[in-house]
Write a protein that holds these residues in place. Structure first.
Motif, PDB file in Angstrom:
ATOM      1  N   SER A 102      -7.484 -15.464 -19.789  1.00 22.99           N
ATOM      2  CA  SER A 102      -6.625 -16.368 -20.012  1.00 22.99           C
ATOM      3  C   SER A 102      -6.958 -17.726 -20.568  1.00 22.99           C
ATOM      4  O   SER A 102      -7.645 -18.474 -20.075  1.00 22.99           O
ATOM      5  CB  SER A 102      -5.737 -16.339 -18.911  1.00 22.99           C
ATOM      6  N   TYR A 103      -6.302 -18.114 -21.745  1.00 24.52           N
ATOM      7  CA  TYR A 103      -6.813 -19.384 -22.433  1.00 24.52           C
ATOM      8  C   TYR A 103      -5.582 -19.936 -23.068  1.00 24.52           C
ATOM      9  O   TYR A 103      -4.967 -19.250 -23.889  1.00 24.52           O
ATOM     10  CB  TYR A 103      -7.795 -19.200 -23.238  1.00 24.52           C
ATOM     11  N   GLN A 104      -5.327 -20.993 -22.836  1.00 21.59           N
ATOM     12  CA  GLN A 104      -4.061 -21.883 -23.588  1.00 21.59           C
ATOM     13  C   GLN A 104      -4.562 -22.452 -24.732  1.00 21.59           C
ATOM     14  O   GLN A 104      -5.611 -23.482 -24.728  1.00 21.59           O
ATOM     15  CB  GLN A 104      -3.268 -22.752 -22.557  1.00 21.59           C
ATOM     16  N   VAL A 105      -3.843 -22.314 -25.766  1.00 24.08           N
ATOM     17  CA  VAL A 105      -4.318 -22.966 -27.125  1.00 24.08           C
ATOM     18  C   VAL A 105      -3.332 -23.885 -27.348  1.00 24.08           C
ATOM     19  O   VAL A 105      -1.914 -23.947 -27.079  1.00 24.08           O
ATOM     20  CB  VAL A 105      -4.199 -21.910 -28.282  1.00 24.08           C
ATOM     21  N   PHE A 106      -3.451 -25.141 -27.902  1.00 24.17           N
ATOM     22  CA  PHE A 106      -2.577 -26.311 -27.993  1.00 24.17           C
ATOM     23  C   PHE A 106      -2.862 -26.667 -29.632  1.00 24.17           C
ATOM     24  O   PHE A 106      -3.915 -26.658 -30.036  1.00 24.17           O
ATOM     25  CB  PHE A 106      -3.204 -27.444 -27.247  1.00 24.17           C
ATOM     26  N   ALA A 107      -1.651 -27.167 -30.275  1.00 24.94           N
ATOM     27  CA  ALA A 107      -1.762 -27.336 -31.533  1.00 24.94           C
ATOM     28  C   ALA A 107      -0.592 -28.533 -31.767  1.00 24.94           C
ATOM     29  O   ALA A 107       0.389 -28.266 -30.828  1.00 24.94           O
ATOM     30  CB  ALA A 107      -1.517 -26.186 -32.557  1.00 24.94           C
ATOM     31  N   THR A 164       4.004 -19.853 -27.261  1.00 24.32           N
ATOM     32  CA  THR A 164       3.315 -20.869 -26.305  1.00 24.32           C
ATOM     33  C   THR A 164       1.887 -21.149 -26.765  1.00 24.32           C
ATOM     34  O   THR A 164       1.152 -21.958 -26.311  1.00 24.32           O
ATOM     35  CB  THR A 164       3.664 -20.372 -25.015  1.00 24.32           C
ATOM     36  N   GLY A 165       1.290 -20.047 -27.270  1.00 27.16           N
ATOM     37  CA  GLY A 165      -0.037 -19.982 -27.740  1.00 27.16           C
ATOM     38  C   GLY A 165      -0.920 -19.583 -26.485  1.00 27.16           C
ATOM     39  O   GLY A 165      -2.280 -19.973 -26.620  1.00 27.16           O
ATOM     40  N   LEU A 166      -0.429 -19.142 -25.566  1.00 23.61           N
ATOM     41  CA  LEU A 166      -1.254 -18.385 -24.266  1.00 23.61           C
ATOM     42  C   LEU A 166      -1.959 -17.109 -24.720  1.00 23.61           C
ATOM     43  O   LEU A 166      -1.114 -16.412 -24.972  1.00 23.61           O
ATOM     44  CB  LEU A 166      -0.319 -18.143 -22.952  1.00 23.61           C
ATOM     45  N   ILE A 167      -3.284 -17.318 -24.645  1.00 27.25           N
ATOM     46  CA  ILE A 167      -3.852 -15.878 -24.947  1.00 27.25           C
ATOM     47  C   ILE A 167      -4.311 -15.197 -23.669  1.00 27.25           C
ATOM     48  O   ILE A 167      -4.774 -16.017 -22.556  1.00 27.25           O
ATOM     49  CB  ILE A 167      -5.331 -16.027 -25.719  1.00 27.25           C
ATOM     50  N   SER A 168      -4.156 -13.983 -23.651  1.00 21.81           N
ATOM     51  CA  SER A 168      -4.362 -13.016 -22.429  1.00 21.81           C
ATOM     52  C   SER A 168      -4.873 -11.751 -22.664  1.00 21.81           C
ATOM     53  O   SER A 168      -4.542 -11.347 -23.809  1.00 21.81           O
ATOM     54  CB  SER A 168      -3.086 -13.141 -21.402  1.00 21.81           C
ATOM     55  N   GLY A 169      -5.523 -11.138 -21.778  1.00 20.95           N
ATOM     56  CA  GLY A 169      -5.925  -9.785 -21.878  1.00 20.95           C
ATOM     57  C   GLY A 169      -6.908  -9.504 -20.916  1.00 20.95           C
ATOM     58  O   GLY A 169      -7.391 -10.293 -20.038  1.00 20.95           O
ATOM     59  N   THR A 170      -7.251  -8.163 -20.706  1.00 18.39           N
ATOM     60  CA  THR A 170      -8.183  -7.714 -19.816  1.00 18.39           C
ATOM     61  C   THR A 170      -9.588  -6.906 -20.554  1.00 18.39           C
ATOM     62  O   THR A 170      -9.217  -6.262 -21.301  1.00 18.39           O
ATOM     63  CB  THR A 170      -7.626  -6.654 -18.843  1.00 18.39           C
ATOM     64  N   SER A 171     -10.574  -7.654 -20.411  1.00 20.76           N
ATOM     65  CA  SER A 171     -11.696  -7.212 -21.254  1.00 20.76           C
ATOM     66  C   SER A 171     -12.151  -5.835 -20.721  1.00 20.76           C
ATOM     67  O   SER A 171     -11.863  -5.392 -19.751  1.00 20.76           O
ATOM     68  CB  SER A 171     -12.993  -7.948 -20.934  1.00 20.76           C
ATOM     69  N   PRO A 172     -12.696  -4.954 -21.759  1.00 24.91           N
ATOM     70  CA  PRO A 172     -13.057  -3.738 -21.497  1.00 24.91           C
ATOM     71  C   PRO A 172     -14.433  -3.750 -20.663  1.00 24.91           C
ATOM     72  O   PRO A 172     -15.059  -5.003 -20.715  1.00 24.91           O
ATOM     73  CB  PRO A 172     -13.500  -3.016 -22.787  1.00 24.91           C
ATOM     74  N   SER A 173     -15.083  -2.676 -20.668  1.00 31.42           N
ATOM     75  CA  SER A 173     -16.458  -2.649 -20.010  1.00 31.42           C
ATOM     76  C   SER A 173     -17.436  -2.948 -21.030  1.00 31.42           C
ATOM     77  O   SER A 173     -17.540  -2.120 -21.937  1.00 31.42           O
ATOM     78  CB  SER A 173     -16.653  -1.288 -19.138  1.00 31.42           C
ATOM     79  N   VAL A 174     -18.051  -3.981 -20.819  1.00 33.76           N
ATOM     80  CA  VAL A 174     -19.084  -4.439 -22.070  1.00 33.76           C
ATOM     81  C   VAL A 174     -20.512  -4.770 -21.129  1.00 33.76           C
ATOM     82  O   VAL A 174     -20.568  -5.165 -20.161  1.00 33.76           O
ATOM     83  CB  VAL A 174     -18.580  -5.630 -22.928  1.00 33.76           C
ATOM     84  N   THR A 175     -21.518  -4.784 -22.129  1.00 29.47           N
ATOM     85  CA  THR A 175     -22.718  -5.316 -21.665  1.00 29.47           C
ATOM     86  C   THR A 175     -22.690  -6.806 -21.487  1.00 29.47           C
ATOM     87  O   THR A 175     -21.737  -7.571 -22.017  1.00 29.47           O
ATOM     88  CB  THR A 175     -23.998  -4.764 -22.356  1.00 29.47           C
ATOM     89  N   GLN A 176     -23.588  -7.429 -20.494  1.00 29.40           N
ATOM     90  CA  GLN A 176     -23.604  -8.901 -20.747  1.00 29.40           C
ATOM     91  C   GLN A 176     -23.791  -9.647 -21.714  1.00 29.40           C
ATOM     92  O   GLN A 176     -23.308 -10.595 -21.899  1.00 29.40           O
ATOM     93  CB  GLN A 176     -24.797  -9.143 -19.615  1.00 29.40           C
ATOM     94  N   ASP A 177     -24.468  -9.146 -22.961  1.00 28.82           N
ATOM     95  CA  ASP A 177     -24.822  -9.825 -24.046  1.00 28.82           C
ATOM     96  C   ASP A 177     -23.683  -9.801 -25.317  1.00 28.82           C
ATOM     97  O   ASP A 177     -23.741 -10.138 -26.242  1.00 28.82           O
ATOM     98  CB  ASP A 177     -26.090  -9.793 -24.739  1.00 28.82           C
ATOM     99  N   THR A 178     -22.558  -9.033 -24.554  1.00 23.64           N
ATOM    100  CA  THR A 178     -21.390  -8.711 -25.778  1.00 23.64           C
ATOM    101  C   THR A 178     -20.853 -10.104 -26.072  1.00 23.64           C
ATOM    102  O   THR A 178     -20.445 -10.668 -25.160  1.00 23.64           O
ATOM    103  CB  THR A 178     -20.757  -7.662 -25.165  1.00 23.64           C
ATOM    104  N   GLN A 179     -20.365 -10.193 -27.474  1.00 20.71           N
ATOM    105  CA  GLN A 179     -19.837 -11.521 -27.733  1.00 20.71           C
ATOM    106  C   GLN A 179     -18.548 -11.064 -28.651  1.00 20.71           C
ATOM    107  O   GLN A 179     -18.587  -9.976 -29.539  1.00 20.71           O
ATOM    108  CB  GLN A 179     -20.597 -12.328 -28.747  1.00 20.71           C
ATOM    109  N   TYR A 180     -17.576 -11.735 -28.535  1.00 21.01           N
ATOM    110  CA  TYR A 180     -16.422 -11.360 -29.389  1.00 21.01           C
ATOM    111  C   TYR A 180     -16.254 -12.867 -30.227  1.00 21.01           C
ATOM    112  O   TYR A 180     -16.326 -13.963 -29.783  1.00 21.01           O
ATOM    113  CB  TYR A 180     -15.273 -11.134 -28.766  1.00 21.01           C
ATOM    114  N   VAL A 181     -15.400 -12.661 -31.335  1.00 22.40           N
ATOM    115  CA  VAL A 181     -14.974 -13.790 -32.047  1.00 22.40           C
ATOM    116  C   VAL A 181     -13.523 -13.657 -32.042  1.00 22.40           C
ATOM    117  O   VAL A 181     -12.961 -12.785 -32.397  1.00 22.40           O
ATOM    118  CB  VAL A 181     -15.537 -13.683 -33.408  1.00 22.40           C
ATOM    119  N   ILE A 182     -13.083 -14.949 -31.695  1.00 22.34           N
ATOM    120  CA  ILE A 182     -11.480 -14.907 -31.521  1.00 22.34           C
ATOM    121  C   ILE A 182     -10.902 -16.104 -32.562  1.00 22.34           C
ATOM    122  O   ILE A 182     -11.221 -17.021 -32.155  1.00 22.34           O
ATOM    123  CB  ILE A 182     -11.093 -15.261 -30.044  1.00 22.34           C
TER     124      ILE A 182
END
Length: 64
Positions: A8-13, A39-57
């Motif tokens: 969960s992460y709140q984006v403000f603009a 509201t700009g609130l980002i939310s979700g539940t991550s899948p099962s990933v390895t420790q070094d998995t990166q995502y671009v949002i």
């Protein structure tokens, strides 16, 4: 990131004209995330990933 972590992460603009803003995620953002268009609130539940998995949002903000 551990498996099935709640994210969960709140984006403000701001807008110089005080127009109403709407938020969206780009199509390249992970499919398991969503954003509240008002509201700009980002939310979700991550899948099962390895420790070094990166995502671009990428958040897009529109003032109509």
């Amino acid at each position: 990131m551990d498996a099935y972590t709640v994210y969960s992460y709140q984006v403000f603009a701001t807008d110089a004209d005080n127009d109403v803003l709407s938020y969206s995620l780009s199509s390249s953002s992970p499919s398991w995330l969503s954003i509240n268009v008002n509201t700009g609130l980002i939310s979700g539940t991550s899948p099962s990933v390895t420790q070094d998995t990166q995502y671009v949002i990428t958040v897009q903000v529109d003032d109509n």
